[in-house]
Enzyme design. Structure first.
Site, mmCIF file in Angstrom:
data_model
loop_
_atom_site.group_PDB
_atom_site.id
_atom_site.type_symbol
_atom_site.label_atom_id
_atom_site.label_comp_id
_atom_site.label_asym_id
_atom_site.label_seq_id
_atom_site.Cartn_x
_atom_site.Cartn_y
_atom_site.Cartn_z
ATOM 1 N N GLU A 173 0.866 -1.178 0.000
ATOM 2 C CA GLU A 173 0.000 0.000 0.000
ATOM 3 C C GLU A 173 0.901 1.226 0.000
ATOM 4 O OE1 GLU A 173 -0.481 -2.121 2.799
ATOM 5 O OE2 GLU A 173 -2.080 -3.288 1.874
ATOM 6 N N TYR A 188 8.253 1.963 -7.242
ATOM 7 C CA TYR A 188 7.544 0.687 -7.377
ATOM 8 C C TYR A 188 7.220 0.391 -8.846
ATOM 9 C CZ TYR A 188 6.974 1.220 -2.327
ATOM 10 O OH TYR A 188 7.201 1.377 -0.991
HETATM 11 C C1 LIG Z 1 10.641 6.066 -1.638
HETATM 12 C C2 LIG Z 1 12.122 6.050 -1.234
HETATM 13 C C3 LIG Z 1 12.390 4.818 -0.381
HETATM 14 C C4 LIG Z 1 12.971 5.992 -2.522
HETATM 15 O O1 LIG Z 1 14.320 5.798 -2.129
HETATM 16 P P1 LIG Z 1 15.553 6.393 -2.954
HETATM 17 O O2 LIG Z 1 16.772 5.750 -2.454
HETATM 18 O O3 LIG Z 1 15.505 7.882 -2.924
HETATM 19 O O4 LIG Z 1 15.194 5.908 -4.450
HETATM 20 P P2 LIG Z 1 16.278 5.584 -5.601
HETATM 21 O O5 LIG Z 1 17.317 6.633 -5.637
HETATM 22 O O6 LIG Z 1 16.715 4.180 -5.463
HETATM 23 O O7 LIG Z 1 15.357 5.735 -6.883
HETATM 24 C C5 LIG Z 1 14.935 4.613 -7.658
HETATM 25 C C6 LIG Z 1 13.803 5.050 -8.582
HETATM 26 O O8 LIG Z 1 12.697 5.508 -7.803
HETATM 27 C C7 LIG Z 1 12.085 6.630 -8.457
HETATM 28 N N1 LIG Z 1 12.214 7.803 -7.603
HETATM 29 C C8 LIG Z 1 12.829 7.852 -6.379
HETATM 30 N N2 LIG Z 1 12.694 9.086 -5.855
HETATM 31 C C9 LIG Z 1 12.016 9.833 -6.744
HETATM 32 C C10 LIG Z 1 11.576 11.174 -6.765
HETATM 33 N N3 LIG Z 1 11.832 12.012 -5.760
HETATM 34 N N4 LIG Z 1 10.877 11.590 -7.851
HETATM 35 C C11 LIG Z 1 10.617 10.759 -8.871
HETATM 36 N N5 LIG Z 1 11.019 9.467 -8.923
HETATM 37 C C12 LIG Z 1 11.699 9.007 -7.866
HETATM 38 C C13 LIG Z 1 12.800 6.794 -9.778
HETATM 39 O O9 LIG Z 1 12.133 5.977 -10.720
HETATM 40 C C14 LIG Z 1 14.164 6.218 -9.465
HETATM 41 O O10 LIG Z 1 14.809 5.706 -10.603
HETATM 42 P P3 LIG Z 1 15.815 6.689 -11.462
HETATM 43 O O11 LIG Z 1 16.879 7.122 -10.502
HETATM 44 O O12 LIG Z 1 16.292 5.792 -12.565
HETATM 45 O O13 LIG Z 1 14.950 7.844 -11.914
HETATM 46 C C15 LIG Z 1 12.503 7.373 -0.470
HETATM 47 O O14 LIG Z 1 11.999 8.482 -1.200
HETATM 48 C C16 LIG Z 1 11.974 7.435 0.965
HETATM 49 O O15 LIG Z 1 12.606 6.958 1.894
HETATM 50 N N6 LIG Z 1 10.774 8.055 1.136
HETATM 51 C C17 LIG Z 1 10.199 8.184 2.501
HETATM 52 C C18 LIG Z 1 9.618 6.883 2.982
HETATM 53 C C19 LIG Z 1 8.530 6.370 2.067
HETATM 54 O O16 LIG Z 1 7.653 7.117 1.653
HETATM 55 N N7 LIG Z 1 8.577 5.062 1.760
HETATM 56 C C20 LIG Z 1 7.578 4.393 0.942
HETATM 57 C C21 LIG Z 1 6.402 4.008 1.754
HETATM 58 S S1 LIG Z 1 5.161 3.163 0.793
#
Ligand SMILES: CC(C)(COP(=O)(O)OP(=O)(O)OC[C@H]1O[C@@H](n2cnc3c(N)ncnc32)[C@H](O)[C@@H]1OP(=O)(O)O)[C@@H](O)C(=O)NCCC(=O)NCCS
Length: 159
Positions: A114, A126
């Site tokens: 979710e 995702y």
């Molecule tokens: C969601 C989260 C875990 C992503 O982690 P991250 O290490 O920043 O993500 P990555 O650098 O590995 O990014 C992988 C892909 O995710 C997507 N992505 C990640 N952050 C993004 C952003 N701010 N905007 C758009 N796409 C994004 C992109 O597709 C990216 O691929 P790309 O680099 O080829 O464009 C991070 O933003 C986070 O910790 N958020 C707060 C907690 C949360 O909301 N978790 C999910 C709960 S359901």
């Protein structure tokens, strides 16, 4: 571009979560989620074999964590979070890929989760890893109240 990106993520290690990781995990959990999981929930989860939680460590410090809860051939991604200053460096993607690899190896066929409808970074992550929307739960989240998208990997024909 931050330090981790320029370093091409050398110094990143992904490994199983242990009780010793909980102080750092709880800090990040409180920063990222509302309501956050309690210490008790994590302690309980670490003692159960159908929960699988991983830590991403960058240069010896907790950079992020993620986990799933397995139920037979499906598993629900319970959480995934990366420290603010290390986001957009590929850590979240590596964590999720590793979680899913571990799950598939253990017999999981499909993953679900979710996510808040407004959480664009998470939804993009995702979708990049093959999740698609199969439903919506109205008012699923509180504080603030918000709908959840229900995402799954694979399809009905795969099960
Ligand atoms: C969601 C989260 C875990 C992503 O982690 P991250 O290490 O920043 O993500 P990555 O650098 O590995 O990014 C992988 C892909 O995710 C997507 N992505 C990640 N952050 C993004 C952003 N701010 N905007 C758009 N796409 C994004 C992109 O597709 C990216 O691929 P790309 O680099 O080829 O464009 C991070 O933003 C986070 O910790 N958020 C707060 C907690 C949360 O909301 N978790 C999910 C709960 S359901």
């Amino acid at each position: 571009m931050n330090e981790a990106k320029t370093a091409g993520l050398t110094g990143l290690e992904i490994r199983p979560m242990t009780i010793g990781d909980l102080p750092a995990v709880l800090e990040l959990e409180r920063e990222c989620f509302s309501p956050p999981w309690s210490e008790r929930s994590f302690r309980d989860a670490l003692g159960l074999d159908y929960y699988h939680f991983l830590i991403a460590e960058y240069d010896g410090e907790t950079a992020g964590y993620g986990g799933y809860i397995r139920s037979f051939e499906t598993a629900d991604i319970a959480s995934i979070a990366v420290r603010k200053n290390l986001r957009r460096t590929g850590i979240g993607e590596k964590l999720l890929r590793r979680l899913m690899e571990d799950g598939y190896r253990a017999g999981v066929e499909r993953f679900s989760l979710e996510v808040r409808v407004s959480n664009r970074p998470a939804i993009a992550l995702y979708e990049k890893l093959g999740y698609h929307q199969e439903g919506i739960r109205r008012g699923y989240y509180e504080d603030p109240r918000e709908d959840a998208l229900i995402l799954w990997t694979g399809g009905v024909s795969d099960t």
